[in-house]
Design a protein around this motif. Structure first.
Motif, PDB file in Angstrom:
ATOM      1  N   GLU A 188     -22.588  -5.961  62.248  1.00  0.00           N
ATOM      2  CA  GLU A 188     -22.880  -6.931  61.190  1.00  0.00           C
ATOM      3  C   GLU A 188     -21.643  -7.704  60.745  1.00  0.00           C
ATOM      4  O   GLU A 188     -21.737  -8.880  60.400  1.00  0.00           O
ATOM      5  N   GLN A 189     -20.521  -7.040  60.727  1.00  0.00           N
ATOM      6  CA  GLN A 189     -19.310  -7.658  60.189  1.00  0.00           C
ATOM      7  C   GLN A 189     -18.266  -7.988  61.255  1.00  0.00           C
ATOM      8  O   GLN A 189     -17.785  -9.113  61.341  1.00  0.00           O
ATOM      9  N   PHE A 190     -17.951  -6.974  62.061  1.00  0.00           N
ATOM     10  CA  PHE A 190     -16.834  -7.149  63.005  1.00  0.00           C
ATOM     11  C   PHE A 190     -17.122  -8.230  64.051  1.00  0.00           C
ATOM     12  O   PHE A 190     -16.250  -9.052  64.360  1.00  0.00           O
ATOM     13  N   LEU A 191     -18.322  -8.238  64.579  1.00  0.00           N
ATOM     14  CA  LEU A 191     -18.631  -9.182  65.659  1.00  0.00           C
ATOM     15  C   LEU A 191     -18.985 -10.572  65.130  1.00  0.00           C
ATOM     16  O   LEU A 191     -19.682 -11.334  65.806  1.00  0.00           O
ATOM     17  N   ILE A 192     -18.477 -10.897  63.972  1.00  0.00           N
ATOM     18  CA  ILE A 192     -18.799 -12.172  63.349  1.00  0.00           C
ATOM     19  C   ILE A 192     -18.123 -13.338  64.072  1.00  0.00           C
ATOM     20  O   ILE A 192     -18.569 -14.473  63.988  1.00  0.00           O
ATOM     21  N   ILE A 197     -26.595 -10.676  66.620  1.00  0.00           N
ATOM     22  CA  ILE A 197     -27.621 -10.010  67.442  1.00  0.00           C
ATOM     23  C   ILE A 197     -27.088  -9.561  68.800  1.00  0.00           C
ATOM     24  O   ILE A 197     -27.760  -8.831  69.513  1.00  0.00           O
ATOM     25  N   GLU A 198     -25.869  -9.957  69.105  1.00  0.00           N
ATOM     26  CA  GLU A 198     -25.368  -9.597  70.434  1.00  0.00           C
ATOM     27  C   GLU A 198     -24.972  -8.129  70.471  1.00  0.00           C
ATOM     28  O   GLU A 198     -24.184  -7.670  69.650  1.00  0.00           O
ATOM     29  N   LEU A 199     -25.500  -7.420  71.393  1.00  0.00           N
ATOM     30  CA  LEU A 199     -25.182  -6.007  71.541  1.00  0.00           C
ATOM     31  C   LEU A 199     -24.480  -5.788  72.881  1.00  0.00           C
ATOM     32  O   LEU A 199     -24.743  -6.507  73.841  1.00  0.00           O
ATOM     33  N   PRO A 200     -23.633  -4.829  72.917  1.00  0.00           N
ATOM     34  CA  PRO A 200     -22.925  -4.588  74.173  1.00  0.00           C
ATOM     35  C   PRO A 200     -23.856  -4.047  75.244  1.00  0.00           C
ATOM     36  O   PRO A 200     -24.740  -3.247  74.968  1.00  0.00           O
ATOM     37  N   VAL A 201     -23.681  -4.510  76.412  1.00  0.00           N
ATOM     38  CA  VAL A 201     -24.489  -4.040  77.537  1.00  0.00           C
ATOM     39  C   VAL A 201     -23.533  -3.488  78.594  1.00  0.00           C
ATOM     40  O   VAL A 201     -22.779  -4.238  79.203  1.00  0.00           O
ATOM     41  N   LEU A 227     -17.510   3.194  73.921  1.00  0.00           N
ATOM     42  CA  LEU A 227     -17.495   4.566  74.427  1.00  0.00           C
ATOM     43  C   LEU A 227     -18.375   5.495  73.592  1.00  0.00           C
ATOM     44  O   LEU A 227     -18.466   6.687  73.884  1.00  0.00           O
ATOM     45  N   GLY A 228     -18.932   4.961  72.536  1.00  0.00           N
ATOM     46  CA  GLY A 228     -19.858   5.755  71.740  1.00  0.00           C
ATOM     47  C   GLY A 228     -19.189   6.655  70.725  1.00  0.00           C
ATOM     48  O   GLY A 228     -19.854   7.478  70.098  1.00  0.00           O
ATOM     49  N   SER A 229     -17.905   6.544  70.561  1.00  0.00           N
ATOM     50  CA  SER A 229     -17.213   7.404  69.593  1.00  0.00           C
ATOM     51  C   SER A 229     -17.088   6.683  68.247  1.00  0.00           C
ATOM     52  O   SER A 229     -15.978   6.383  67.792  1.00  0.00           O
ATOM     53  N   ILE A 230     -18.233   6.434  67.623  1.00  0.00           N
ATOM     54  CA  ILE A 230     -18.250   5.670  66.382  1.00  0.00           C
ATOM     55  C   ILE A 230     -19.448   6.168  65.549  1.00  0.00           C
ATOM     56  O   ILE A 230     -20.483   6.571  66.117  1.00  0.00           O
ATOM     57  N   THR A 231     -19.305   6.191  64.236  1.00  0.00           N
ATOM     58  CA  THR A 231     -20.392   6.698  63.380  1.00  0.00           C
ATOM     59  C   THR A 231     -21.486   5.642  63.220  1.00  0.00           C
ATOM     60  O   THR A 231     -21.283   4.468  63.551  1.00  0.00           O
ATOM     61  N   ARG A 232     -22.626   6.085  62.673  1.00  0.00           N
ATOM     62  CA  ARG A 232     -23.729   5.147  62.468  1.00  0.00           C
ATOM     63  C   ARG A 232     -23.321   4.041  61.490  1.00  0.00           C
ATOM     64  O   ARG A 232     -23.618   2.866  61.704  1.00  0.00           O
ATOM     65  N   GLU A 233     -22.619   4.454  60.402  1.00  0.00           N
ATOM     66  CA  GLU A 233     -22.172   3.461  59.406  1.00  0.00           C
ATOM     67  C   GLU A 233     -21.209   2.450  60.037  1.00  0.00           C
ATOM     68  O   GLU A 233     -21.305   1.249  59.806  1.00  0.00           O
ATOM     69  N   GLU A 234     -20.293   3.000  60.834  1.00  0.00           N
ATOM     70  CA  GLU A 234     -19.318   2.125  61.498  1.00  0.00           C
ATOM     71  C   GLU A 234     -20.015   1.188  62.490  1.00  0.00           C
ATOM     72  O   GLU A 234     -19.635   0.034  62.640  1.00  0.00           O
ATOM     73  N   ARG A 235     -21.036   1.711  63.152  1.00  0.00           N
ATOM     74  CA  ARG A 235     -21.767   0.899  64.125  1.00  0.00           C
ATOM     75  C   ARG A 235     -22.422  -0.304  63.431  1.00  0.00           C
ATOM     76  O   ARG A 235     -22.382  -1.427  63.942  1.00  0.00           O
ATOM     77  N   CYS A 236     -22.986  -0.046  62.265  1.00  0.00           N
ATOM     78  CA  CYS A 236     -23.599  -1.145  61.502  1.00  0.00           C
ATOM     79  C   CYS A 236     -22.549  -2.173  61.105  1.00  0.00           C
ATOM     80  O   CYS A 236     -22.755  -3.384  61.231  1.00  0.00           O
TER      81      CYS A 236
END
Lengths: 295, 195
Positions: A65-69, B102-106, A52-61
């Motif tokens: 990088e980490q969460f979607l591991i 590398i997977e990004l949400p679409v 939903l886009g309600s996340i900071t730039r740091e959190e997005r990284c």
């Protein structure tokens, strides 16, 4: 830990937690204080915020990088993305969830103090109405009971008077008590002759309004000790009987008895005279038959 | 564990006897797996067992002395195991970047797989009771700031707290996710039961 647990969990999942925050989360998990459900909720919230886009730039990284591991989290991300897309395609109308989901619980939620007050007032009114009805009913019952009691008293008084009068007139002496002469004089009189059975019984009329009837019987021969008179119906059923001492007879050897007129329904009757024998027994001495008609 | 004797000695270190030691062992293993899952390790069970093995080897060495909380000892070992695993995962910058990174949400997807997923999602949602279907739709409609306000409003409409709503949605989501996964693979709908 300076921030709220939710924010701490969030940073931990994103790999952004401080050393202190990491220690606290690790300790909580190993102590069994954080369960799988808490982890799932924290992961889902993070995924929603990312999509939903309600996340900071740091959190997005940290998220990328980490969460979607893990593949499991990537699947969750795809699913949530599809769900959001689908929900946005759907029309806005008719998405109220209040009634459907809270129908049972809501019933009680709606029973606020106002509803309770309404119910209390309604119950009070109902109770008052019921009490009024019961009171009216009780009053009516009391009135009926009072009327019944009055009627009973009146009937008892009348019956007592009748009994007194009857006792006076039926007294086993042939004499008429003083003070009752008028009424006795108005009585219908059945004059019974000494003769016994006739082929055609004589008729005696008893007015319908008469309360008593007098039967005068001229006995043909003197009686020694005592005698008994018995009234029988035409079928032989004993209706009345009484024993008298012979001394109570009048000098003319005449017997007068007074009976309630009610027992003299229209029909044939036998009046029987039983004389006492020497052995103390009674035997039939005379039998007179007559017919009663009521006017 | 290398042998039965080692295991028994380790259980006695964990508890007052074999039985209580075994219960403690199971509890610690379960929580270690959860901890590695929190850490984002996709091989959480493997790392939990590695943590226990390392701890057992250490505590059963002659002359080992540790007076503190045993769980704290596990936590320290688990952190080392995790960092080693993480380093291994990101060992060389020249290694190919894993698909996970590398997977990004679409969001607006028109591709074939997404169409299939959307169809399965619709079927699974339709298999839910109407009220729950509406709840899911409402929960996912808003965006950004609206999300917070929208969900708060939703919780108020339901007469429950925001946290209770999150728990309810978490269960619904899990149910739907399983249903969609099964639908994509087998074409069957499994989530028609009341939750």
């Amino acid at each position: 830990m300076n921030s709220s647990p939710d924010k701490t969990y969030r940073r931990f999942l994103l790999g952004l937690a401080s050393e202190e925050e990491q220690c606290s989360v690790e300790a909580a998990v190993l102590a069994g204080e954080l369960d799988t459900l808490t982890l799932q909720i924290a992961e889902d919230e993070l995924i929603d915020d990312y999509l939903l886009g309600s996340i900071t730039r740091e959190e997005r990284c940290g998220f990328e990088e980490q969460f979607l591991i893990t593949e499991e989290r990537r699947q969750k991300l795809r699913f949530a993305s599809a769900l959001i897309e689908y929900s946005r395609k759907k029309p806005v109308e008719d998405l109220s969830v209040k009634r459907e989901l809270t129908s049972r619980a809501g019933t009680w939620v709606l029973l606020s103090w106002k509803s309770t007050a309404y119910i209390a007032v309604a119950a009070s009114v109902l109770l008052a109405v019921l009490a009024g009805l019961e009171l009216t009913k009780l009053r009516q019952q009391t009135e009926v009971a009072q009327e019944t009691r009055n009627e009973l008293t009146r009937l008892q008084a009348g019956l007592a008077a009748d009994n007194r009068r009857a006792a006076q007139v039926i007294e086993p002496s042939t004499g008429i008590p003083s003070g009752t002469e008028d009424s006795v004089d108005r009585m219908p009189v059945i004059e019974v002759a000494t003769a016994t059975r006739d082929v055609v019984p004589p008729r005696f009329s008893v007015p319908a309004t008469a309360r008593f009837a007098r039967i005068d019987w001229n006995l043909s021969e003197p009686l020694a000790e005592s005698y008994r008179e018995v009234l029988l119906s035409g079928s032989g059923k004993k209706l009345w009987a009484q024993e008298f001492p012979a001394a109570t007879l009048s000098p003319a050897n005449r017997s007068s008895i007074v009976l309630p007129a009610s027992i003299l329904v229209p029909g044939i009757y036998h009046l029987r005279l039983d004389r006492e024998t020497t052995g103390g027994q009674f035997e039939e001495s005379a039998d007179y038959v007559f017919r009663v008609v009521r006017e | 564990m290398e042998s039965r004797e080692v295991m028994q000695a380790f259980l006695l270190w964990l508890g007052q006897d074999q039985s209580s030691g075994a219960r403690k062992y199971e509890e610690i293993r379960r929580n270690l797996i959860l901890l590695f899952r929190w850490r984002g390790c996709y091989i959480a069970e493997e790392l939990a067992d590695e943590t226990i093995d390392r701890t057992a080897r250490a505590v059963l060495k002659p002359g080992f002395e540790y007076q503190g909380d045993r769980v704290l000892y596990f936590r320290a070992v688990a952190r080392n195991v995790f960092l080693e695993w993480l380093r291994k995962e990101r060992r060389l910058p020249t290694d190919p970047i894993s698909e996970a990174h590398i997977e990004l949400p679409v969001l607006p997807a028109n591709s074939e797989p997404d169409d299939s997923r959307q169809a399965c999602l619709e079927r699974c949602l339709n298999a839910l009771p109407l009220a729950k279907r509406k709840l899911v739709m409402r929960y996912y409609r808003s965006e950004k700031r609206e999300k917070i306000d929208g969900r708060q409003l939703l919780a108020e409409e339901l007469g429950i707290g925001l946290n209770a709503l999150r728990i309810q949605m978490c269960r619904l989501r899990t149910q739907l996710r399983k249903c969609v996964a099964n639908c994509e693979v087998k074409g069957e709908i499994l989530c028609s039961e009341e939750t």
